[in-house]
Design a protein around this motif. Sequence first.
Motif, PDB file in Angstrom:
ATOM      1  N   SER A 142       0.819  -1.220   0.000  1.00 12.91           N
ATOM      2  CA  SER A 142       0.000   0.000   0.000  1.00 12.91           C
ATOM      3  C   SER A 142       0.853   1.270   0.000  1.00 12.91           C
ATOM      4  O   SER A 142       0.343   2.367  -0.135  1.00 12.91           O
ATOM      5  CB  SER A 142      -0.926   0.025   1.212  1.00 12.91           C
ATOM      6  N   ALA A 143       2.174   1.113   0.147  1.00 12.78           N
ATOM      7  CA  ALA A 143       3.029   2.300   0.266  1.00 12.78           C
ATOM      8  C   ALA A 143       3.390   2.907  -1.087  1.00 12.78           C
ATOM      9  O   ALA A 143       3.591   4.115  -1.189  1.00 12.78           O
ATOM     10  CB  ALA A 143       4.301   1.956   1.016  1.00 12.78           C
ATOM     11  N   ASP A 144       3.520   2.064  -2.122  1.00 11.66           N
ATOM     12  CA  ASP A 144       3.852   2.533  -3.469  1.00 11.66           C
ATOM     13  C   ASP A 144       5.348   2.748  -3.642  1.00 11.66           C
ATOM     14  O   ASP A 144       6.102   2.838  -2.687  1.00 11.66           O
ATOM     15  CB  ASP A 144       3.122   3.834  -3.792  1.00 11.66           C
TER      16      ASP A 144
ATOM     17  N   MET B 102      -3.534   5.316  -6.045  1.00  3.81           N
ATOM     18  CA  MET B 102      -4.135   4.224  -5.292  1.00  3.81           C
ATOM     19  C   MET B 102      -3.291   3.892  -4.052  1.00  3.81           C
ATOM     20  O   MET B 102      -3.753   3.219  -3.152  1.00  3.81           O
ATOM     21  CB  MET B 102      -4.233   3.020  -6.239  1.00  3.81           C
ATOM     22  N   ALA B 103      -2.066   4.367  -4.066  1.00  6.72           N
ATOM     23  CA  ALA B 103      -1.219   4.014  -2.929  1.00  6.72           C
ATOM     24  C   ALA B 103      -0.999   5.210  -2.016  1.00  6.72           C
ATOM     25  O   ALA B 103      -1.223   6.347  -2.404  1.00  6.72           O
ATOM     26  CB  ALA B 103       0.105   3.472  -3.419  1.00  6.72           C
ATOM     27  N   LEU B 104      -0.532   4.925  -0.813  1.00  5.78           N
ATOM     28  CA  LEU B 104      -0.396   5.977   0.200  1.00  5.78           C
ATOM     29  C   LEU B 104       0.801   6.896  -0.028  1.00  5.78           C
ATOM     30  O   LEU B 104       0.861   7.982   0.516  1.00  5.78           O
ATOM     31  CB  LEU B 104      -0.271   5.338   1.594  1.00  5.78           C
ATOM     32  N   ARG B 105       1.736   6.423  -0.785  1.00  5.76           N
ATOM     33  CA  ARG B 105       2.991   7.175  -1.011  1.00  5.76           C
ATOM     34  C   ARG B 105       3.646   7.592   0.294  1.00  5.76           C
ATOM     35  O   ARG B 105       3.906   8.773   0.535  1.00  5.76           O
ATOM     36  CB  ARG B 105       2.724   8.392  -1.887  1.00  5.76           C
ATOM     37  N   ILE B 106       3.899   6.596   1.099  1.00  4.21           N
ATOM     38  CA  ILE B 106       4.633   6.858   2.335  1.00  4.21           C
ATOM     39  C   ILE B 106       5.853   5.954   2.351  1.00  4.21           C
ATOM     40  O   ILE B 106       5.921   4.968   1.621  1.00  4.21           O
ATOM     41  CB  ILE B 106       3.770   6.589   3.596  1.00  4.21           C
ATOM     42  N   ASP B 107       6.806   6.322   3.169  1.00  5.66           N
ATOM     43  CA  ASP B 107       7.977   5.463   3.303  1.00  5.66           C
ATOM     44  C   ASP B 107       8.054   4.937   4.726  1.00  5.66           C
ATOM     45  O   ASP B 107       7.082   5.033   5.479  1.00  5.66           O
ATOM     46  CB  ASP B 107       9.256   6.196   2.885  1.00  5.66           C
ATOM     47  N   GLY B 108       9.170   4.390   5.070  1.00  6.81           N
ATOM     48  CA  GLY B 108       9.299   3.781   6.391  1.00  6.81           C
ATOM     49  C   GLY B 108       9.552   4.770   7.508  1.00  6.81           C
ATOM     50  O   GLY B 108       9.719   4.375   8.656  1.00  6.81           O
TER      51      GLY B 108
ATOM     52  N   SER C  31       4.306  11.689   8.486  1.00  7.27           N
ATOM     53  CA  SER C  31       3.403  11.685   7.334  1.00  7.27           C
ATOM     54  C   SER C  31       3.949  12.663   6.293  1.00  7.27           C
ATOM     55  O   SER C  31       4.753  13.552   6.624  1.00  7.27           O
ATOM     56  CB  SER C  31       2.002  12.120   7.769  1.00  7.27           C
TER      57      SER C  31
ATOM     58  N   LEU D 296       2.678  15.259   4.939  1.00 11.07           N
ATOM     59  CA  LEU D 296       2.416  16.669   5.249  1.00 11.07           C
ATOM     60  C   LEU D 296       3.314  17.177   6.378  1.00 11.07           C
ATOM     61  O   LEU D 296       3.783  18.311   6.345  1.00 11.07           O
ATOM     62  CB  LEU D 296       0.941  16.882   5.612  1.00 11.07           C
TER      63      LEU D 296
ATOM     64  N   PRO E 236       7.743   9.503  -4.242  1.00 12.26           N
ATOM     65  CA  PRO E 236       7.143   8.165  -4.275  1.00 12.26           C
ATOM     66  C   PRO E 236       7.255   7.523  -2.903  1.00 12.26           C
ATOM     67  O   PRO E 236       8.115   7.895  -2.100  1.00 12.26           O
ATOM     68  CB  PRO E 236       8.012   7.423  -5.299  1.00 12.26           C
ATOM     69  N   GLY E 237       6.391   6.582  -2.634  1.00 13.61           N
ATOM     70  CA  GLY E 237       6.502   5.850  -1.375  1.00 13.61           C
ATOM     71  C   GLY E 237       7.599   4.816  -1.481  1.00 13.61           C
ATOM     72  O   GLY E 237       8.246   4.662  -2.520  1.00 13.61           O
ATOM     73  N   ASN E 238       7.813   4.119  -0.399  1.00 14.16           N
ATOM     74  CA  ASN E 238       8.806   3.042  -0.408  1.00 14.16           C
ATOM     75  C   ASN E 238       8.146   1.779   0.123  1.00 14.16           C
ATOM     76  O   ASN E 238       7.664   1.767   1.257  1.00 14.16           O
ATOM     77  CB  ASN E 238       9.994   3.437   0.471  1.00 14.16           C
ATOM     78  N   PRO E 239       8.087   0.718  -0.691  1.00 11.08           N
ATOM     79  CA  PRO E 239       7.392  -0.498  -0.248  1.00 11.08           C
ATOM     80  C   PRO E 239       8.192  -1.310   0.758  1.00 11.08           C
ATOM     81  O   PRO E 239       7.691  -2.295   1.286  1.00 11.08           O
ATOM     82  CB  PRO E 239       7.209  -1.281  -1.547  1.00 11.08           C
ATOM     83  N   PHE E 240       9.438  -0.905   1.013  1.00 14.44           N
ATOM     84  CA  PHE E 240      10.237  -1.631   2.003  1.00 14.44           C
ATOM     85  C   PHE E 240      10.374  -0.772   3.256  1.00 14.44           C
ATOM     86  O   PHE E 240      10.234   0.441   3.211  1.00 14.44           O
ATOM     87  CB  PHE E 240      11.621  -1.971   1.440  1.00 14.44           C
ATOM     88  N   ARG E 241      10.671  -1.406   4.316  1.00 14.12           N
ATOM     89  CA  ARG E 241      10.852  -0.678   5.568  1.00 14.12           C
ATOM     90  C   ARG E 241      12.282  -0.883   6.048  1.00 14.12           C
ATOM     91  O   ARG E 241      12.823  -1.981   5.911  1.00 14.12           O
ATOM     92  CB  ARG E 241       9.870  -1.184   6.635  1.00 14.12           C
TER      93      ARG E 241
END
Lengths: 130, 410
Positions: free
Chosen positions: A124-126, B1-7, B11, B13, B391-396
């Motif tokens: 869900s992170a993209d 569709m995705a949250l575009r957040i990283d680890g 947030s 903002l 962009p978000g990051n799908p890994f943490r």
Amino acid sequence: MGMDSRNEDLALPPLAKQKFQELVALLAETGFGPEGPSPDTDFATIERFGHQAGQMLGRAIDVHLVAQHAEHFQEGVCPTCGATDDSNALARGKTRPLQTQDGTIPLAEPACRCPKCDRTFFPSADGVTD
Amino acid sequence: MALRIDGGSYSPLVLTKAVVAAAHVPSYPVGAKLLEVVGGISISSRHLNNLTVKVGSEMAADRDACTAAYSEQPLPRKPCQPKTPIALACVSVDGGRMQTRLDGGGPGVHDPHWRETKNALFSRMNDVSSEKDPHPELPACFRDRHRMKKLLPGVETLEGDLTTVPQEAAGPRSQHPKWRPESLFRTSISSLAKSDTFGTMMAAEADSRGFYRAANRAFVCDGLPYNWTIQKTHFPTFVPILDFVHAVEHLYAAVRCLRSNDEDIWCLHLEWAEACWQGRVRRVIEQLRVEQPRIGEPPCDADENDPRKIVADTIGYLQNNASRMDYPTYRRQGLPTTSSLMESFVKELNYRVKGTEKFWNDGRSGEAILQIRAAALCDDHRLESHLQNRPGNPFRPNARRHPPAVTNAS
């Protein structure tokens, strides 16, 4: 003076507007009793309470919407190799604290496990940056 | 569709607020304090530093990608169309300085040294061209000894000095037609890169703004040779203009070597400054050449402060830049004659990056803060835009990346 985006209200349908007013009344009563604030209450006290209630509501909405958003990610495609993990990502989900504008929320993210890379990823992170 | 957040623990903002604050305040501790008191956001100054370096490095990588894409276009390049028609595109470049320390040297300041920053300003300006030279006489500010005292070392002012020109004597500003072009929209870049690399970055930025398709184009800077190399290589269709203020500074330094009396110095300086302003620089060079034998030619090993060398250097400076000192033509065409906007920009940049107590790692963090600060000073909100479109990051970071290495227990 420029437009202050804080003054932009949400366009609520009548029922939602009514429920919103009811929630406002309930919260106000919780904070200051059925008679409202006493005569010696200063505005800063009222404003602080209103802001706190708004932040609480904001955090609750964030958590609610993120949980709904997570439903879209029951399975995921590994960003590295493209293999699919169709096991229940929601069940494997992880929760971590996230600081938002309204305070810290528990962010629940669905987690997938790539069968080939043997690595956890969060669909869900993209994005694919690492 | 995705949250575009990283680890990370912030947030998007909150991250935007934190990094934008870090770009505008003089230090990370001030930024952290401000975020806590004004924004209600709790973050340590060290963490704010790390986040800023991370985002600044992303922006540097984006810039390098854009520069590479620009360079790799098939020739001849097709210049981009500007989003808004540009009456005058002005490009300026100038160096700055920041203190750096050894990158990876551990806590504290190791190997402190100054590094030159390269800064460039891209201004869309209005059209103030006219049939005739709108201001043939030397502006009052250059005749004002009190004002020039701040600019020129050694200018003496006397009690009841008649050469001081009060603003009232020059008439209210509104009575004068606006002959100086004004900046309508600016963007900027800054880097520790070498001048040849920086020149390509400048070209990519100018192209993205559509500057190569502007109706009029100017390139203003001081007389440093590398600036003109950038102009010739990347901005050949831009009118090269030597900043008049730099010319005046050189002239004054030379005149001080040729005259001893304060009044004589000031009078000769005004005469030559006005000659340059009116496009008669070659006449000034001739007069300097006549004066040089009187004090002698400088020896090869002459000191920087040797009057003979100062005069000879001024002759060389004016000679090298004479073709870029046609100020009457520039004024008619509505082009700028000074790099004052660039100088102001460098001051704004320095507010964040330069200070006796500020040492940046000579590498990633130094380059990162320049990206953040320069972006924060752009009119196109590119810093906020970058932060909101990451962009978000799908890994943490805390996810296991590889099977744990087998180690010998001891």
